[in-house]
Structures are given as C-alpha cells and as structure tokens.
Motif scaffolding. Structure first.
Motif, PDB file in Angstrom:
ATOM      1  N   PRO A 162       0.819  -1.214   0.000  1.00 21.00           N
ATOM      2  CA  PRO A 162       0.000   0.000   0.000  1.00 21.00           C
ATOM      3  C   PRO A 162       0.851   1.261   0.000  1.00 21.00           C
ATOM      4  N   GLU A 163       0.208   2.392  -0.332  1.00 20.79           N
ATOM      5  CA  GLU A 163       0.897   3.662  -0.187  1.00 20.79           C
ATOM      6  C   GLU A 163       1.243   3.872   1.276  1.00 20.79           C
ATOM      7  N   MET A 164       2.401   4.459   1.526  1.00 23.82           N
ATOM      8  CA  MET A 164       2.851   4.663   2.897  1.00 23.82           C
ATOM      9  C   MET A 164       2.796   6.138   3.271  1.00 23.82           C
ATOM     10  N   CYS A 165       2.057   6.438   4.333  1.00 23.36           N
ATOM     11  CA  CYS A 165       2.050   7.790   4.869  1.00 23.36           C
ATOM     12  C   CYS A 165       3.160   7.895   5.910  1.00 23.36           C
ATOM     13  N   PHE A 166       3.858   9.012   5.900  1.00 22.40           N
ATOM     14  CA  PHE A 166       4.946   9.206   6.849  1.00 22.40           C
ATOM     15  C   PHE A 166       4.525  10.160   7.962  1.00 22.40           C
ATOM     16  N   ALA A 167       5.131   9.987   9.125  1.00 22.95           N
ATOM     17  CA  ALA A 167       4.811  10.816  10.282  1.00 22.95           C
ATOM     18  C   ALA A 167       6.093  11.349  10.908  1.00 22.95           C
ATOM     19  N   ILE A 168       6.055  12.625  11.328  1.00 24.76           N
ATOM     20  CA  ILE A 168       7.169  13.229  12.060  1.00 24.76           C
ATOM     21  C   ILE A 168       6.897  13.020  13.542  1.00 24.76           C
ATOM     22  N   ARG A 180       7.043  22.506  20.051  1.00 23.92           N
ATOM     23  CA  ARG A 180       6.723  21.647  18.922  1.00 23.92           C
ATOM     24  C   ARG A 180       6.681  22.480  17.638  1.00 23.92           C
ATOM     25  N   PRO A 181       7.238  21.956  16.551  1.00 27.16           N
ATOM     26  CA  PRO A 181       7.204  22.707  15.293  1.00 27.16           C
ATOM     27  C   PRO A 181       5.767  22.859  14.791  1.00 27.16           C
ATOM     28  N   LYS A 182       5.457  24.034  14.275  1.00 27.55           N
ATOM     29  CA  LYS A 182       4.108  24.311  13.765  1.00 27.55           C
ATOM     30  C   LYS A 182       4.064  24.314  12.241  1.00 27.55           C
ATOM     31  N   ILE A 183       5.187  24.648  11.621  1.00 29.71           N
ATOM     32  CA  ILE A 183       5.299  24.606  10.167  1.00 29.71           C
ATOM     33  C   ILE A 183       6.623  23.915   9.819  1.00 29.71           C
ATOM     34  N   PHE A 207       6.690  17.779   2.420  1.00 32.59           N
ATOM     35  CA  PHE A 207       5.423  18.142   3.056  1.00 32.59           C
ATOM     36  C   PHE A 207       4.464  18.734   2.032  1.00 32.59           C
ATOM     37  N   ARG A 208       3.183  18.594   2.341  1.00 31.71           N
ATOM     38  CA  ARG A 208       2.151  19.182   1.484  1.00 31.71           C
ATOM     39  C   ARG A 208       1.015  19.706   2.362  1.00 31.71           C
ATOM     40  N   TYR A 209       0.640  20.953   2.144  1.00 33.55           N
ATOM     41  CA  TYR A 209      -0.519  21.541   2.833  1.00 33.55           C
ATOM     42  C   TYR A 209      -1.305  22.349   1.810  1.00 33.55           C
ATOM     43  N   LYS A 210      -2.486  21.821   1.450  1.00 37.01           N
ATOM     44  CA  LYS A 210      -3.290  22.422   0.387  1.00 37.01           C
ATOM     45  C   LYS A 210      -2.439  22.500  -0.882  1.00 37.01           C
ATOM     46  N   ASP A 211      -2.148  23.705  -1.375  1.00 43.62           N
ATOM     47  CA  ASP A 211      -1.368  23.829  -2.608  1.00 43.62           C
ATOM     48  C   ASP A 211       0.112  24.108  -2.355  1.00 43.62           C
ATOM     49  N   THR A 212       0.501  24.082  -1.087  1.00 42.11           N
ATOM     50  CA  THR A 212       1.892  24.383  -0.741  1.00 42.11           C
ATOM     51  C   THR A 212       2.690  23.091  -0.584  1.00 42.11           C
ATOM     52  N   ILE A 213       3.828  23.027  -1.235  1.00 43.45           N
ATOM     53  CA  ILE A 213       4.707  21.855  -1.155  1.00 43.45           C
ATOM     54  C   ILE A 213       6.077  22.325  -0.667  1.00 43.45           C
ATOM     55  N   ARG A 214       6.613  21.635   0.317  1.00 46.87           N
ATOM     56  CA  ARG A 214       7.944  21.968   0.852  1.00 46.87           C
ATOM     57  C   ARG A 214       8.800  20.709   0.906  1.00 46.87           C
ATOM     58  N   SER A 215      10.071  20.862   0.593  1.00 44.99           N
ATOM     59  CA  SER A 215      11.044  19.790   0.718  1.00 44.99           C
ATOM     60  C   SER A 215      12.233  20.359   1.490  1.00 44.99           C
ATOM     61  N   LEU A 261       3.245  18.195  13.113  1.00 36.75           N
ATOM     62  CA  LEU A 261       3.074  18.606  11.715  1.00 36.75           C
ATOM     63  C   LEU A 261       2.141  17.670  10.940  1.00 36.75           C
ATOM     64  N   GLU A 262       1.191  17.079  11.652  1.00 36.55           N
ATOM     65  CA  GLU A 262       0.308  16.117  10.999  1.00 36.55           C
ATOM     66  C   GLU A 262      -0.496  16.758   9.871  1.00 36.55           C
ATOM     67  N   GLU A 263      -0.918  18.047  10.070  1.00 33.23           N
ATOM     68  CA  GLU A 263      -1.745  18.689   9.054  1.00 33.23           C
ATOM     69  C   GLU A 263      -0.994  18.940   7.748  1.00 33.23           C
ATOM     70  N   TRP A 264       0.346  18.862   7.817  1.00 35.58           N
ATOM     71  CA  TRP A 264       1.124  19.047   6.606  1.00 35.58           C
ATOM     72  C   TRP A 264       1.265  17.746   5.805  1.00 35.58           C
ATOM     73  N   SER A 265       0.703  16.694   6.329  1.00 35.54           N
ATOM     74  CA  SER A 265       0.642  15.414   5.613  1.00 35.54           C
ATOM     75  C   SER A 265       1.936  15.078   4.870  1.00 35.54           C
ATOM     76  N   PRO A 266       2.970  14.669   5.584  1.00 37.80           N
ATOM     77  CA  PRO A 266       4.193  14.258   4.886  1.00 37.80           C
ATOM     78  C   PRO A 266       3.869  13.310   3.738  1.00 37.80           C
ATOM     79  N   SER A 267       4.574  13.476   2.660  1.00 36.74           N
ATOM     80  CA  SER A 267       4.197  12.848   1.392  1.00 36.74           C
ATOM     81  C   SER A 267       4.063  11.336   1.488  1.00 36.74           C
ATOM     82  N   TYR A 268       3.212  10.825   0.635  1.00 40.04           N
ATOM     83  CA  TYR A 268       3.057   9.386   0.511  1.00 40.04           C
ATOM     84  C   TYR A 268       4.135   8.842  -0.412  1.00 40.04           C
TER      85      TYR A 268
END
Length: 304
Positions: A162-168, A180-183, A207-215, A261-268
């Motif tokens: 399956p696709e793997m979701c990652f967690a910080i 705790r980090p917020k962004i 990371f991805r939050y709505k249309d924002t992507i960060r690496s 940083l759960e709301e930033w949904s680290p990439s699958y």
C-alpha cells in the motif's frame, strides 16, 4: 552436463563476478569450503590455475579470464533451456533471490513472500536486506524492493504494498525543553534524525498543505539508514524522526512518541519490486511478478 560439472562452472562464474569466495558462496547458497573445493576440483581437472588468490583479494588469471569469456554464454544457454522446460511444469521450481531494505521486507513478508511460497512449494526464496543500493544483476539477484522513486529507469517496476504515509515523531523527553514545530520551516531549528536512501543520498523531508509543497534538508547530528534504528533513536529522545506511520502507530497511541506537523501530511510513497528488462525471465520470477500484479489489482477493487 553432469550436475557437479555445472556447479563447478557456476562457482567459477560467481567468484569471478563477486571477486570473493565468501560472497560467491553466499550467492550460490553454498558453504565457502564447498565452493572452494568445487573451484579447486575444476582447476585440477583442467590442470590450470583460474584464479590468483591472496589473503585480501581474488582475481582471474589470464587463462581464467579467457575461460570465463567462453563459458558464461554457454552456462546462460543451459539455464535458459532449463527455464524453457520449467515453463511447462504446473508450478515453477528453483530459487528466487531478492534484495531489499529491511522495512520493505517487513511490509511484503506476509502478504507477498509467504503467499508466494504457499502457492509454489517447489520455489526457494532468499531475501537479503541491506540499506545500500546494489546492482541486482551484478550481485546475482532476480529482483529487489525499493521505494518507487529509487528504482533505476532501465528496470521494470511493479507496485508492491500500500501507499505509505509518513509521520514526524519525537519522544516526550525531546519536547521538555523545545516547542513543537508548527510549520515545516520550524524543523530548521530542531535536532532531526536524518536518514540515507539506498542510493546514498540524504533523504529530504517532503510536506504538502493544500497547494503548498515543501522539501527540507533537515539538520541533525545523527544520520541512519535503517528504520528500526531511526525508531529506537527517536524513542530515546535523540531528535525528530520521519518514519512510516504504520511503524510508529503504536508508539503514538501509547504516548511513547508524539506526532507533529500532521496537518502538513508528509508525502506518501510507494514500494516497488523491480527486475531487469529482458524478454526471457525465469518461471519463478514470472510467477512472483504475476502475484504482485494480482495483489495490486485486488487492493484497488477492495478500496471503498
């Protein structure tokens, strides 16, 4: 050809390819002593030395180099002839050698490997786990498991698992003196446990939050290449770790680790099984790929 004669030729080829009796013995599933005896027996029968041996290295002699050049195509033809016969069996027989990193092997062991062995009892499966990325052809493997984005372009890749979701995550003790980090950019002020991919590159946290992507190439003193080690270091409060959610779910539920940083949904990410692009693959490998495709199709239809 008598089986022992073919074994001797396979031994010669493996030692030449690996440059080591021990590594060749491991590849062939033989003891180093048995392999050394097979090579010595052939050298005695040919009355010529095929290898120069020292305590540190093994290399082909000039005669050995010429011999290898002639027998490799012939042995390959013999194996292909055996596979052609094997294709007419009701079930394949032989051995399947797979290279994988440890976490991937844990993911596929029960749903894939054990199911494969149940279906094909005449097949033997050997899984070698290591963090480094290897040339599966040169190392004598039939295929390997890696993250899909790591699979070489000249290989055939089949989705696996399956696709793997990652967690910080971090231990409660880590946060006693830290906010705790917020962004994602807050991670640049934290101690992170970095990880190295099989290719040797440092893994950037995505990371991805709505249309924002960060690496982010996160900072940190400690760099590891194995998931269980990352998990143990995070539990010990050594820093924040980026791990597959399935690996840390129990720790999060029990409070041993805190997810941020759960709301930033680290990439699958996705695992893939890859193997050389060639027309004639063994019956055992063909059956393994077929099983993976069957599991993938079933998982798609089972999704709500």
């Amino acid at each position: 050809m008598h089986k022992s004669g073919l074994t001797e030729l396979e031994a010669i080829i493996a030692v030449a390819r690996r440059g080591s009796f021990r590594a060749a013995a491991h590849e062939l599933g033989m003891s180093p002593t048995a392999l050394s005896n097979a090579v010595a027996a052939l050298e005695k029968r040919l009355d010529v030395r095929l290898f120069n041996r020292t305590t540190r290295s093994v290399s082909l002699t000039e005669a050995g180099d010429r011999f290898i050049a002639r027998i490799v195509p012939a042995v390959s033809e013999i194996h292909q002839a055996v596979e052609n016969i094997n294709a007419h069996r009701n079930t394949p027989a032989g051995r399947l050698r797979i290279n994988s990193f440890a976490l991937a092997a844990r993911v596929v062991l029960e749903p894939v490997i054990l199911e494969y062995m149940r279906r094909y009892p005449d097949m033997k499966v050997e899984i070698v786990t290591e963090g480094r990325f290897v040339d599966i052809v040169a190392e004598g493997f039939d295929g390997g498991f890696r993250l899909a984005e790591e699979v070489p372009r000249d290989m055939i890749a089949v989705p696996a698992g399956p696709e793997m979701c990652f967690a910080i995550v971090g231990a409660p003790s880590y946060f006693t003196a830290r906010e705790r980090p917020k962004i994602p950019d807050d991670l640049l002020k934290h101690e992170c446990i970095r990880s190295r991919l099989g290719s040797g590159a440092i893994y950037h946290w995505d990371f991805r939050y709505k249309d924002t992507i960060r690496s982010i190439d996160v900072p940190g003193q400690l760099c590891l290449d194995e998931g269980e080690l990352l998990l143990r270091a995070a539990r010990a409060g050594a820093g924040l770790a980026n791990l597959p959610l399935w690996l840390v779910e129990d720790d999060i539920r029990t409070g041993r680790l805190i997810r941020v940083l759960e709301e930033w949904s680290p990439s699958y990410s996705r695992l893939a099984f890859y193997y050389p692009s060639r027309k004639n693959i063994s019956a055992g490998l063909r059956a393994f790929v077929s099983l993976l495709r069957e599991i993938e199709t079933k998982s798609r239809y089972d999704k709500p």
